[in-house]
Design a protein around this motif. Structure first.
Motif, PDB file in Angstrom:
ATOM      1  N   LEU A 164       1.283  -1.112  -0.170  1.00 18.73           N
ATOM      2  CA  LEU A 164       0.139  -0.117   0.649  1.00 18.73           C
ATOM      3  C   LEU A 164       0.702   1.422  -0.179  1.00 18.73           C
ATOM      4  CD1 LEU A 164      -2.265  -0.875   3.062  1.00 18.73           C
ATOM      5  CD2 LEU A 164      -2.862  -1.038   0.322  1.00 18.73           C
ATOM      6  N   LYS A 165       1.726   1.200   1.199  1.00 11.56           N
ATOM      7  CA  LYS A 165       2.385   2.219   1.141  1.00 11.56           C
ATOM      8  C   LYS A 165       4.072   2.233   2.149  1.00 11.56           C
ATOM      9  CE  LYS A 165      -0.612   5.660  -0.221  1.00 11.56           C
ATOM     10  NZ  LYS A 165       0.403   7.716  -0.750  1.00 11.56           N
ATOM     11  N   ILE A 166       4.839   3.114   1.058  1.00 13.38           N
ATOM     12  CA  ILE A 166       6.371   3.073   1.700  1.00 13.38           C
ATOM     13  C   ILE A 166       6.287   4.303   2.742  1.00 13.38           C
ATOM     14  CG2 ILE A 166       8.963   2.981   1.392  1.00 13.38           C
ATOM     15  CD1 ILE A 166       7.921   1.648  -1.426  1.00 13.38           C
ATOM     16  N   VAL A 167       6.909   3.492   3.138  1.00 14.66           N
ATOM     17  CA  VAL A 167       6.499   5.521   4.399  1.00 14.66           C
ATOM     18  C   VAL A 167       8.409   5.065   6.080  1.00 14.66           C
ATOM     19  CG1 VAL A 167       4.260   4.802   5.451  1.00 14.66           C
ATOM     20  CG2 VAL A 167       5.373   3.672   6.674  1.00 14.66           C
ATOM     21  N   ASN A 168       7.699   6.350   5.848  1.00 13.38           N
ATOM     22  CA  ASN A 168       9.138   6.495   6.500  1.00 13.38           C
ATOM     23  C   ASN A 168       8.839   7.263   8.320  1.00 13.38           C
ATOM     24  OD1 ASN A 168      11.252   7.876   8.103  1.00 13.38           O
ATOM     25  ND2 ASN A 168      12.220   6.874   6.582  1.00 13.38           N
ATOM     26  N   PHE A 169       9.356   6.717   9.099  1.00 14.51           N
ATOM     27  CA  PHE A 169       9.089   7.260  10.554  1.00 14.51           C
ATOM     28  C   PHE A 169       9.762   7.089  11.326  1.00 14.51           C
ATOM     29  CE2 PHE A 169       4.591   5.328   9.333  1.00 14.51           C
ATOM     30  CZ  PHE A 169       3.622   6.348  10.557  1.00 14.51           C
ATOM     31  N   GLU A 170      10.016   8.301  12.543  1.00 14.71           N
ATOM     32  CA  GLU A 170      11.581   8.468  12.953  1.00 14.71           C
ATOM     33  C   GLU A 170      12.810   7.899  12.611  1.00 14.71           C
ATOM     34  OE1 GLU A 170      10.417   6.178  16.578  1.00 14.71           O
ATOM     35  OE2 GLU A 170       9.229   7.555  16.766  1.00 14.71           O
ATOM     36  N   GLY A 171      13.007   8.231  10.648  1.00 11.15           N
ATOM     37  CA  GLY A 171      14.032   8.192  10.128  1.00 11.15           C
ATOM     38  C   GLY A 171      14.328   6.530   9.581  1.00 11.15           C
ATOM     39  N   PHE A 172      13.268   5.559  10.250  1.00 16.22           N
ATOM     40  CA  PHE A 172      13.780   4.241   9.668  1.00 16.22           C
ATOM     41  C   PHE A 172      12.083   3.238   8.406  1.00 16.22           C
ATOM     42  CE2 PHE A 172      15.180   4.151  13.934  1.00 16.22           C
ATOM     43  CZ  PHE A 172      16.396   3.386  13.329  1.00 16.22           C
ATOM     44  N   TRP A 173      12.661   2.884   7.917  1.00 17.68           N
ATOM     45  CA  TRP A 173      12.039   2.768   6.461  1.00 17.68           C
ATOM     46  C   TRP A 173      10.772   1.748   6.230  1.00 17.68           C
ATOM     47  CZ3 TRP A 173      11.164   6.630   2.278  1.00 17.68           C
ATOM     48  CH2 TRP A 173      12.360   7.723   2.885  1.00 17.68           C
ATOM     49  N   TYR A 174       9.124   1.930   6.235  1.00 18.89           N
ATOM     50  CA  TYR A 174       8.255   0.512   6.032  1.00 18.89           C
ATOM     51  C   TYR A 174       7.716  -0.061   4.894  1.00 18.89           C
ATOM     52  CZ  TYR A 174       9.667   1.229  11.426  1.00 18.89           C
ATOM     53  OH  TYR A 174      10.890   1.384  12.768  1.00 18.89           O
ATOM     54  N   LEU A 175       7.312  -1.221   4.606  1.00 19.03           N
ATOM     55  CA  LEU A 175       6.300  -1.704   3.714  1.00 19.03           C
ATOM     56  C   LEU A 175       4.827  -1.617   4.688  1.00 19.03           C
ATOM     57  CD1 LEU A 175       5.383  -1.483   0.679  1.00 19.03           C
ATOM     58  CD2 LEU A 175       6.052  -4.199   1.313  1.00 19.03           C
ATOM     59  N   ILE A 176       3.820  -0.626   4.212  1.00 19.90           N
ATOM     60  CA  ILE A 176       2.970  -0.872   4.820  1.00 19.90           C
ATOM     61  C   ILE A 176       2.077  -1.535   3.779  1.00 19.90           C
ATOM     62  CG2 ILE A 176       0.597   0.167   5.418  1.00 19.90           C
ATOM     63  CD1 ILE A 176       3.089   1.049   7.270  1.00 19.90           C
ATOM     64  N   ALA A 177       1.523  -2.582   3.989  1.00 14.55           N
ATOM     65  CA  ALA A 177       0.890  -3.652   3.488  1.00 14.55           C
ATOM     66  C   ALA A 177       0.066  -4.552   3.480  1.00 14.55           C
ATOM     67  CB  ALA A 177       1.765  -4.733   2.429  1.00 14.55           C
ATOM     68  N   LEU A 178      -1.295  -5.188   2.828  1.00 18.05           N
ATOM     69  CA  LEU A 178      -2.149  -5.860   3.687  1.00 18.05           C
ATOM     70  C   LEU A 178      -1.325  -7.068   3.312  1.00 18.05           C
ATOM     71  CD1 LEU A 178      -5.361  -4.721   1.998  1.00 18.05           C
ATOM     72  CD2 LEU A 178      -4.863  -4.983   4.491  1.00 18.05           C
ATOM     73  N   ARG A 179      -1.902  -8.717   4.402  1.00 15.18           N
ATOM     74  CA  ARG A 179      -1.320  -9.812   4.571  1.00 15.18           C
ATOM     75  C   ARG A 179      -3.074 -10.531   4.161  1.00 15.18           C
ATOM     76  NH1 ARG A 179       2.664 -13.675   7.536  1.00 15.18           N
ATOM     77  NH2 ARG A 179       2.685 -15.715   6.576  1.00 15.18           N
ATOM     78  N   GLY A 180      -3.211 -10.959   3.935  1.00 12.55           N
ATOM     79  CA  GLY A 180      -4.514 -11.439   3.084  1.00 12.55           C
ATOM     80  C   GLY A 180      -5.829 -10.218   3.090  1.00 12.55           C
ATOM     81  N   ASP A 181      -6.052  -9.747   4.248  1.00 16.75           N
ATOM     82  CA  ASP A 181      -7.117  -8.539   4.575  1.00 16.75           C
ATOM     83  C   ASP A 181      -6.644  -8.260   6.085  1.00 16.75           C
ATOM     84  OD1 ASP A 181      -9.117  -9.245   2.550  1.00 16.75           O
ATOM     85  OD2 ASP A 181      -9.751 -10.447   3.783  1.00 16.75           O
ATOM     86  N   THR A 182      -5.499  -8.254   6.398  1.00 15.23           N
ATOM     87  CA  THR A 182      -4.654  -7.714   7.593  1.00 15.23           C
ATOM     88  C   THR A 182      -4.064  -7.106   7.483  1.00 15.23           C
ATOM     89  OG1 THR A 182      -5.140  -9.938   8.656  1.00 15.23           O
ATOM     90  CG2 THR A 182      -4.110  -8.344   9.822  1.00 15.23           C
ATOM     91  N   LEU A 183      -3.736  -5.618   7.631  1.00 12.15           N
ATOM     92  CA  LEU A 183      -2.840  -4.744   7.670  1.00 12.15           C
ATOM     93  C   LEU A 183      -1.595  -4.748   8.837  1.00 12.15           C
ATOM     94  CD1 LEU A 183      -2.296  -1.767   6.673  1.00 12.15           C
ATOM     95  CD2 LEU A 183      -3.063  -0.705   8.297  1.00 12.15           C
ATOM     96  N   LYS A 184      -0.547  -4.420   7.770  1.00 13.94           N
ATOM     97  CA  LYS A 184       0.719  -5.454   8.228  1.00 13.94           C
ATOM     98  C   LYS A 184       2.155  -3.725   8.107  1.00 13.94           C
ATOM     99  CE  LYS A 184      -0.019  -9.333   9.994  1.00 13.94           C
ATOM    100  NZ  LYS A 184       0.057 -10.007  11.611  1.00 13.94           N
ATOM    101  N   LYS A 185       2.990  -4.169   9.177  1.00 11.36           N
ATOM    102  CA  LYS A 185       4.306  -2.938   8.331  1.00 11.36           C
ATOM    103  C   LYS A 185       4.857  -4.023   9.005  1.00 11.36           C
ATOM    104  CE  LYS A 185       1.340  -0.524  11.403  1.00 11.36           C
ATOM    105  NZ  LYS A 185       0.793  -0.960  13.349  1.00 11.36           N
ATOM    106  N   TYR A 186       6.446  -4.326   7.225  1.00  9.24           N
ATOM    107  CA  TYR A 186       7.705  -4.799   7.321  1.00  9.24           C
ATOM    108  C   TYR A 186       8.851  -3.406   7.050  1.00  9.24           C
ATOM    109  CZ  TYR A 186       3.894  -8.400   6.325  1.00  9.24           C
ATOM    110  OH  TYR A 186       2.926  -9.530   6.223  1.00  9.24           O
TER     111      TYR A 186
END
Length: 310
Positions: A164-186
């Protein structure tokens, strides 16, 4: 070492291809394969996956940059200032990301001198640019991705995600994605070898609202936001007036410079690290259960510190 060598070759090849396109060249897959001593299938993958987020198109077996998207020198003082700020932000990331960004910005800036200085602790992701290109393409096309993930707690595993989105929080990079129907942060650096699949998916605008109102990566989906009230002394008040938190609402502002304000969060860890950072200038007023967690953490800290000093 072999992986790094392969990555360097990919990054160099993509940079050269984009430079050629930006210079107005029409590129043939066959000719590029000969130039880079690789297969036509690899070059075609460059265009279809790694460069899919760029404004390029294929016409009569030649790849071109869309009109109006080529990078040109700026003549606006306002644009110059914006570019100076962007350049300093990329320097904070460091690595090859910074080097490549500087080369690109030099094409549109009129001079090299930059009067702006910034100090940003942003994670260097220059060793992930090829994978990020794949993820960006999947996000834009709303296509599923197959990839490997190492969460540092379990053995590395293969998974299928709806990115869904590539995001940066507090200097660190994450991928926000759905795994099945559940929202996850990687954690982005733990994702490897992403491959775009044919399957597509649909999303709503809820993720945009979640991100806009979040304070940290701890935000939760399908959790009713709750209000936290805080007290800031004079030193902290200045900061939170200059840089308000998402959903921040000032409840009262005293003549002595102190302030009471509230924010809405979906997980206590959105606010606890921030309060700890601002000790002793920021205090939790409500709700009581969040205040108790804070007091328990401080008690454990003080006990452990005392034991270490014995």
């Amino acid at each position: 070492m072999a992986y790094k060598h392969d990555y360097d070759k990919i990054l160099t090849r993509l940079t050269i291809i984009l430079s050629k396109l930006n210079d107005g060249e029409a590129l043939s897959v066959k000719e590029l394969a000969k130039e880079f001593n690789t297969s036509e299938r690899t070059i075609q993958r460059d265009f279809n996956e790694r460069l899919v987020s760029f404004p390029i198109y294929q016409e009569k077996k030649k790849w071109k940059m869309q009109d109006g998207f080529r990078v040109e020198k700026t003549k606006s003082l306002e644009d110059e200032i914006v570019l100076d700020i962007i350049e300093k932000i990329t320097e904070g990331i460091g690595g090859k990301f910074s080097t490549k960004a500087h080369k690109l910005l030099s094409k549109i800036k009129n001079e090299d001198f930059n009067p702006i200085y910034t100090k940003l602790n942003i994670e260097d992701i220059s060793d992930r640019l090829a994978d990020i290109q794949v993820l960006e393409g999947a996000i834009k096309e709303k296509r599923e991705v197959e990839c490997w993930y190492d969460d540092e707690r379990h053995p590395k595993y293969k998974t299928v995600l709806k990115p869904l989105k590539i995001v940066n929080f507090e200097g660190f990079w994450y991928l926000i994605a759905l795994r099945g129907d559940t929202l996850k942060k990687y954690y982005l650096k733990n994702i490897s070898t992403p491959k775009i699949l044919e399957r597509t998916f649909t999303t709503d605008s809820k993720i945009e609202s979640l991100l806009e109102n979040s304070i940290s990566i701890w935000f939760q989906e399908d959790v009713e936001p709750f209000e936290v009230k805080l007290y800031a002394d004079k030193a902290a008040t200045k900061y939170f007036q200059r840089r308000p938190l998402p959903t921040q609402k000032i409840e009262s502002l005293s003549e002595d410079g102190t302030m009471e304000f509230s924010v809405k969060i979906t997980h206590e860890m959105e606010i606890l690290p921030l309060v700890k950072y601002w000790i002793p200038h920021l205090h939790i007023l409500e709700p009581e259960w969040v205040k108790e967690i804070m007091h328990e953490d401080l008690a454990i800290y003080l006990t452990n510190s005392s034991n270490l000093l014995r």
